[in-house]
Scaffold this motif. Structure first.
Motif: not given
Length: 112
Positions: A44-66
């Motif tokens: 559950v991302a708590v980042d501000d609405k201004s941060v796109p979900s796609e950007q958060i998904a990319q971070v999760l991918e880099q962290w290898q979280v599926k």
């Protein structure tokens, strides 16, 4: 309805390396669980609405979280579960009752 009868793990996080290790651990615990059919986990991302979900998904991918991504725009974590920090873990039983609340991630989660 999707969570009825399932143990649910909710992990609040933000785009911070401090959260990366905890999310990887949750990801591994879920992936290695022998009770996958009875378990549902979300990050559950708590980042501000201004941060796109796609950007958060990319971070999760880099962290290898599926694990599936949710956004907490309405501060449900704070208001319902008293989540004050990220990462924080909430585990709900099959009836939706809080069983575990951890401010941070327990480094021994895999063994519990």
């Amino acid at each position: 309805e999707e969570l009825d009868g399932k143990i649910t793990l909710l992990t609040w996080f933000t785009n911070d390396e401090a959260c990366a290790m905890g999310l990887k651990q949750i990801n591994d615990v879920v992936a290695e669980s022998s009770a996958k059919e009875q378990l549902q986990a979300y990050v559950v991302a708590v980042d501000d609405k201004s941060v796109p979900s796609e950007q958060i998904a990319q971070v999760l991918e880099q962290w290898q979280v599926k694990l599936p991504l949710l956004r907490d725009y309405r501060f449900v974590g704070r208001d319902v579960f008293n989540v004050k920090n990220a990462p924080s873990l909430v585990i709900l039983d099959t009836e939706g009752r809080v069983q575990i609340f951890e401010d941070g991630i327990n480094s021994k989660l895999a063994s519990t």
